[in-house]
Design a protein around this motif. Structure first.
Motif, PDB file in Angstrom:
ATOM      1  N   ASP A 338      68.394  20.174  41.503  1.00  0.00           N
ATOM      2  CA  ASP A 338      68.376  19.434  40.241  1.00  0.00           C
ATOM      3  C   ASP A 338      66.968  18.903  39.980  1.00  0.00           C
ATOM      4  OD1 ASP A 338      71.051  19.930  40.254  1.00  0.00           O
ATOM      5  OD2 ASP A 338      71.678  17.854  40.641  1.00  0.00           O
ATOM      6  N   PRO A 339      66.599  18.713  38.702  1.00  0.00           N
ATOM      7  CA  PRO A 339      65.250  18.197  38.410  1.00  0.00           C
ATOM      8  C   PRO A 339      65.060  16.790  38.965  1.00  0.00           C
ATOM      9  CG  PRO A 339      66.621  18.167  36.441  1.00  0.00           C
ATOM     10  CD  PRO A 339      67.386  18.921  37.478  1.00  0.00           C
ATOM     11  N   LYS A 340      63.869  16.557  39.498  1.00  0.00           N
ATOM     12  CA  LYS A 340      63.536  15.236  40.029  1.00  0.00           C
ATOM     13  C   LYS A 340      62.871  14.397  38.942  1.00  0.00           C
ATOM     14  CE  LYS A 340      62.936  16.952  44.759  1.00  0.00           C
ATOM     15  NZ  LYS A 340      63.404  18.321  44.443  1.00  0.00           N
ATOM     16  N   LYS A 341      62.634  13.149  39.255  1.00  0.00           N
ATOM     17  CA  LYS A 341      62.131  12.186  38.276  1.00  0.00           C
ATOM     18  C   LYS A 341      60.874  12.672  37.568  1.00  0.00           C
ATOM     19  CE  LYS A 341      60.288   7.492  37.892  1.00  0.00           C
ATOM     20  NZ  LYS A 341      59.936   6.247  38.621  1.00  0.00           N
ATOM     21  N   ASP A 342      59.936  13.230  38.319  1.00  0.00           N
ATOM     22  CA  ASP A 342      58.643  13.609  37.742  1.00  0.00           C
ATOM     23  C   ASP A 342      58.581  15.071  37.306  1.00  0.00           C
ATOM     24  OD1 ASP A 342      57.642  11.040  38.123  1.00  0.00           O
ATOM     25  OD2 ASP A 342      57.001  11.487  40.180  1.00  0.00           O
ATOM     26  N   ASP A 343      59.679  15.802  37.406  1.00  0.00           N
ATOM     27  CA  ASP A 343      59.676  17.197  36.964  1.00  0.00           C
ATOM     28  C   ASP A 343      59.600  17.256  35.439  1.00  0.00           C
ATOM     29  OD1 ASP A 343      59.791  18.212  39.504  1.00  0.00           O
ATOM     30  OD2 ASP A 343      61.971  18.457  39.524  1.00  0.00           O
ATOM     31  N   PRO A 344      58.668  18.033  34.887  1.00  0.00           N
ATOM     32  CA  PRO A 344      58.551  18.098  33.424  1.00  0.00           C
ATOM     33  C   PRO A 344      59.695  18.894  32.816  1.00  0.00           C
ATOM     34  CG  PRO A 344      57.041  19.652  34.438  1.00  0.00           C
ATOM     35  CD  PRO A 344      57.660  18.872  35.562  1.00  0.00           C
ATOM     36  N   PRO A 345      60.048  18.619  31.571  1.00  0.00           N
ATOM     37  CA  PRO A 345      61.096  19.388  30.899  1.00  0.00           C
ATOM     38  C   PRO A 345      60.661  20.833  30.680  1.00  0.00           C
ATOM     39  CG  PRO A 345      60.603  17.347  29.709  1.00  0.00           C
ATOM     40  CD  PRO A 345      59.522  17.535  30.724  1.00  0.00           C
ATOM     41  N   MET A 346      61.641  21.731  30.629  1.00  0.00           N
ATOM     42  CA  MET A 346      61.344  23.102  30.226  1.00  0.00           C
ATOM     43  C   MET A 346      61.001  23.149  28.740  1.00  0.00           C
ATOM     44  SD  MET A 346      64.272  25.277  32.218  1.00  0.00           S
ATOM     45  CE  MET A 346      64.225  25.498  33.994  1.00  0.00           C
ATOM     46  N   MET A 347      61.613  22.258  27.974  1.00  0.00           N
ATOM     47  CA  MET A 347      61.322  22.148  26.552  1.00  0.00           C
ATOM     48  C   MET A 347      61.594  20.729  26.089  1.00  0.00           C
ATOM     49  SD  MET A 347      62.851  24.208  23.245  1.00  0.00           S
ATOM     50  CE  MET A 347      61.661  25.538  23.358  1.00  0.00           C
ATOM     51  N   LEU A 348      60.748  20.257  25.171  1.00  0.00           N
ATOM     52  CA  LEU A 348      60.971  18.975  24.508  1.00  0.00           C
ATOM     53  C   LEU A 348      61.451  19.240  23.090  1.00  0.00           C
ATOM     54  CD1 LEU A 348      57.823  16.930  25.585  1.00  0.00           C
ATOM     55  CD2 LEU A 348      60.185  16.371  26.148  1.00  0.00           C
ATOM     56  N   VAL A 349      62.439  18.491  22.654  1.00  0.00           N
ATOM     57  CA  VAL A 349      62.949  18.609  21.288  1.00  0.00           C
ATOM     58  C   VAL A 349      62.873  17.238  20.631  1.00  0.00           C
ATOM     59  CG1 VAL A 349      64.917  19.175  19.828  1.00  0.00           C
ATOM     60  CG2 VAL A 349      64.480  20.509  21.898  1.00  0.00           C
ATOM     61  N   VAL A 350      62.180  17.182  19.500  1.00  0.00           N
ATOM     62  CA  VAL A 350      62.111  15.956  18.712  1.00  0.00           C
ATOM     63  C   VAL A 350      63.178  16.040  17.633  1.00  0.00           C
ATOM     64  CG1 VAL A 350      60.691  14.503  17.224  1.00  0.00           C
ATOM     65  CG2 VAL A 350      59.649  15.715  19.158  1.00  0.00           C
ATOM     66  N   VAL A 351      64.162  15.164  17.707  1.00  0.00           N
ATOM     67  CA  VAL A 351      65.224  15.111  16.703  1.00  0.00           C
ATOM     68  C   VAL A 351      64.803  14.105  15.637  1.00  0.00           C
ATOM     69  CG1 VAL A 351      67.649  14.609  16.260  1.00  0.00           C
ATOM     70  CG2 VAL A 351      66.971  15.700  18.416  1.00  0.00           C
ATOM     71  N   ASP A 352      64.591  14.608  14.434  1.00  0.00           N
ATOM     72  CA  ASP A 352      64.079  13.783  13.333  1.00  0.00           C
ATOM     73  C   ASP A 352      64.864  14.141  12.079  1.00  0.00           C
ATOM     74  OD1 ASP A 352      62.716  12.476  11.339  1.00  0.00           O
ATOM     75  OD2 ASP A 352      60.770  13.399  11.741  1.00  0.00           O
ATOM     76  N   THR A 353      65.729  13.245  11.636  1.00  0.00           N
ATOM     77  CA  THR A 353      66.551  13.500  10.445  1.00  0.00           C
ATOM     78  C   THR A 353      66.101  12.672   9.246  1.00  0.00           C
ATOM     79  OG1 THR A 353      68.159  11.791  11.077  1.00  0.00           O
ATOM     80  CG2 THR A 353      68.542  14.021  11.909  1.00  0.00           C
ATOM     81  N   THR A 354      64.970  11.991   9.363  1.00  0.00           N
ATOM     82  CA  THR A 354      64.507  11.078   8.317  1.00  0.00           C
ATOM     83  C   THR A 354      63.417  11.724   7.473  1.00  0.00           C
ATOM     84  OG1 THR A 354      64.976   9.195   9.765  1.00  0.00           O
ATOM     85  CG2 THR A 354      63.567   8.788   7.857  1.00  0.00           C
ATOM     86  N   LYS A 355      63.561  11.642   6.149  1.00  0.00           N
ATOM     87  CA  LYS A 355      62.541  12.181   5.255  1.00  0.00           C
ATOM     88  C   LYS A 355      61.293  11.298   5.277  1.00  0.00           C
ATOM     89  CE  LYS A 355      65.790  14.158   1.886  1.00  0.00           C
ATOM     90  NZ  LYS A 355      66.220  14.149   0.466  1.00  0.00           N
ATOM     91  N   PRO A 356      60.122  11.890   5.107  1.00  0.00           N
ATOM     92  CA  PRO A 356      58.912  11.072   4.976  1.00  0.00           C
ATOM     93  C   PRO A 356      59.003  10.156   3.755  1.00  0.00           C
ATOM     94  CG  PRO A 356      58.347  13.374   5.379  1.00  0.00           C
ATOM     95  CD  PRO A 356      59.824  13.335   5.115  1.00  0.00           C
ATOM     96  N   GLN A 357      58.393   8.999   3.863  1.00  0.00           N
ATOM     97  CA  GLN A 357      58.283   8.085   2.732  1.00  0.00           C
ATOM     98  C   GLN A 357      57.009   8.432   1.968  1.00  0.00           C
ATOM     99  OE1 GLN A 357      60.541   5.541   1.884  1.00  0.00           O
ATOM    100  NE2 GLN A 357      61.820   6.534   3.435  1.00  0.00           N
TER     101      GLN A 357
END
Length: 508
Positions: A338-357
């Motif tokens: 299993d991944p350890k504390k300092d293991d980097p993600p295979m992928m990062l996903v930014v979930v952003d559902t807010t429109k720009p102002q």
């Protein structure tokens, strides 16, 4: 990464591929032929095509073939689309959607294909028309305490030299303060140091942020200054490297989605004879420790059709940054740790559902330049994940129009971090009133817009003229003939009525 139950919206570049390509031998190209680089934070790119240039052309192509090259290599075929079946890019614009196989420096051109089978230009004379640098990773930022200060090192293939920010805060507060480089009065370098003068007992939390040209931001760990007992001091030395500079360790790839539900694909690169019977999904929310999410049954065996892909779905509880780690399990029950504390993600996903102002704050019309009157447009645009050069300005004679016309696309907030201004010289002599719209897009393809409340009038001239001459009338001015008398010469004039006598008695 694929959004689930959602259309992938691809934001097009402000530069369209020409539909009258010029042929030049590919091996004679200079360094990018002066093409401006567009830095793009996604593997999927919407490339507009100037299809309006074909209006009225008798011999139109039936198809458009996109070609691309990576790192100045030979051109390769991309998507081929019929002229009447181009992809929908953004706000009714047409173009070609290209999905890059990996990050890198790409050049693009388009070839016409005609009903007769002829093509233009010939494949061996293709020349680049558009350059896009695809970059889906954030800068890597290292930091270490050094005496009463910090030293840092930010690395990225496309680092923004003006994108380094040093921040500090008191340990008991949550608000970070940007530190000004008072020594040099210019942006901090990508590798540097900074120190403070402390009163006895004072400590600061410090971090460094770095931005690349595609708009990704990397953040260092937080360190406490002065160093606490037992804390390592100083950055690790870079390994010796002969020849070219040592390559930086890559950060995790970043993808952006505008929905809480999404899918992603995982490719099994190697498996034993027992195949893969399950996949284990681990999730990391906002850089917190890894959490086991689920175990999904699989049925993959060696051989057969490749690639061996696994599709997993995930529903995020809220907006934020999520790291993902997938471990396949063999049919014999074997799997990696299993991944350890300092293991980097295979992928990062930014979930952003807010429109720009976004808001147009001012529209001012000024007397003309060389081509026409000047319209100065000022706006405010804010979002935590704005695209590089995120603002598009458009005009329309109809406030409710579905398709607007370009004033200028891909503008920066150039006044402050959240505001910008653009001066437009209106070239069309027939255009004298219209509405103005500003649109801002973020990396998750959310779009906010603002329409200026009043119709813009650019005709500032007051009509004027001169009186040329007078026609008609009964005045006695010079050159006006005298009226003729109704009495013939020699005929006595009629008598006037006698005073006091009724008028009706004089009637015949």
């Amino acid at each position: 990464m694929r959004p689930k139950h959602a259309l992938i919206i691809v934001i097009g570049l402000g530069t369209a591929l020409a539909l009258t390509p010029v042929a030049r031998p590919q091996d004679g190209r200079g360094p990018f032929d002066g093409l401006q680089a567009h830095y793009w934070p996604h593997r999927k790119v919407g490339i507009p095509v100037g299809i309006e240039k074909l209006v009225g052309v008798e011999n139109k192509p039936t198809h458009l073939q996109l070609y691309y090259s990576l790192k100045r290599g030979p051109f390769q075929k991309g998507p081929k689309l019929a002229l009447d079946r181009l992809d929908e890019i953004d706000s009714g614009k047409k173009g070609i959607i290209f999905e890059a196989p990996r990050d890198g420096d790409y050049e693009f051109t388009v070839q016409h294909i005609y009903a007769s089978g002829k093509v233009a230009p010939a494949t061996d004379t293709l020349a680049p028309e558009l350059r896009i640098v695809v970059d889906t990773t954030a800068p890597r930022v290292q930091i270490a305490v050094s005496g009463n200060g910090v030293e840092w090192r930010a690395t990225d293939d496309n680092i923004d030299p003006a994108g380094i920010t040093v921040q500090c805060k008191w340990p008991a507060t949550n608000e970070w303060t940007n530190v000004k480089n008072v020594v040099a009065d210019r942006p901090f370098p990508t590798s540097g140091t900074y120190g403070w003068r402390f009163k006895p007992g004072d400590v600061l939390d410090v971090r460094v942020k770095a931005r690349d040209r595609a708009g990704h931001e990397g953040v260092s760990p937080v360190v406490r200054v002065p160093a606490e007992s037992g804390t390592p001091v100083g950055l690790p030395k870079e390994p010796a490297w002969g020849g070219d500079p040592a390559p930086s360790l890559p950060e995790s790839r970043i993808d952006y989605v505008n929905t809480l539900d999404f899918n992603f694909d995982y490719t099994v690169q190697h498996m034993g004879r027992s195949g893969v019977r399950a996949s284990h999904l681990f999730v990391q929310k906002d850089r917190n420790p890894w959490e086991f999410e689920k175990k999904q049954p699989e049925n993959l065996m060696p051989g057969g059709k490749e690639p061996h892909s696994i599709t997993l779905s995930y529903k995020a509880p809220s907006e934020g940054i999520y790291g993902f780690y997938i471990i396949p399990e063999s049919g014999a029950g074997k799997k990696a740790d299993d991944p350890k504390k300092d293991d980097p993600p295979m992928m990062l996903v930014v979930v952003d559902t807010t429109k720009p102002q976004v808001e147009i704050t001012s529209v001012q019309v000024k007397p003309g330049g060389v081509k026409g009157p000047i319209v100065e447009i000022t706006w405010r645009a804010t979002d935590s994940n704005l695209m590089p050069r995120p603002v598009n300005l458009e005009w329309s004679s109809d406030r409710e129009a579905t398709k607007w016309n370009e004033i200028k696309y891909r503008l920066d907030n150039d006044l402050t971090a959240t505001t910008g201004r653009y001066a437009w010289e209106v070239p069309d002599e027939k255009l004298w009133r219209f509405y103005v719209r500003a649109r801002a897009v973020d990396k998750a393809a959310n779009a906010g817009e603002s329409v200026w409340g009043q119709e813009v009038i650019v005709d500032l001239e007051k009509p004027s003229g001169t009186i040329d001459r007078v026609r008609g009338g009964s005045g006695g001015g010079a050159g006006t003939p005298a009226p003729k008398s109704d009495t013939s010469p020699g005929t006595p004039a009629p008598k006037s009525p006698s005073p006091g006598k009724p008028v009706d008695s004089l009637l015949p």
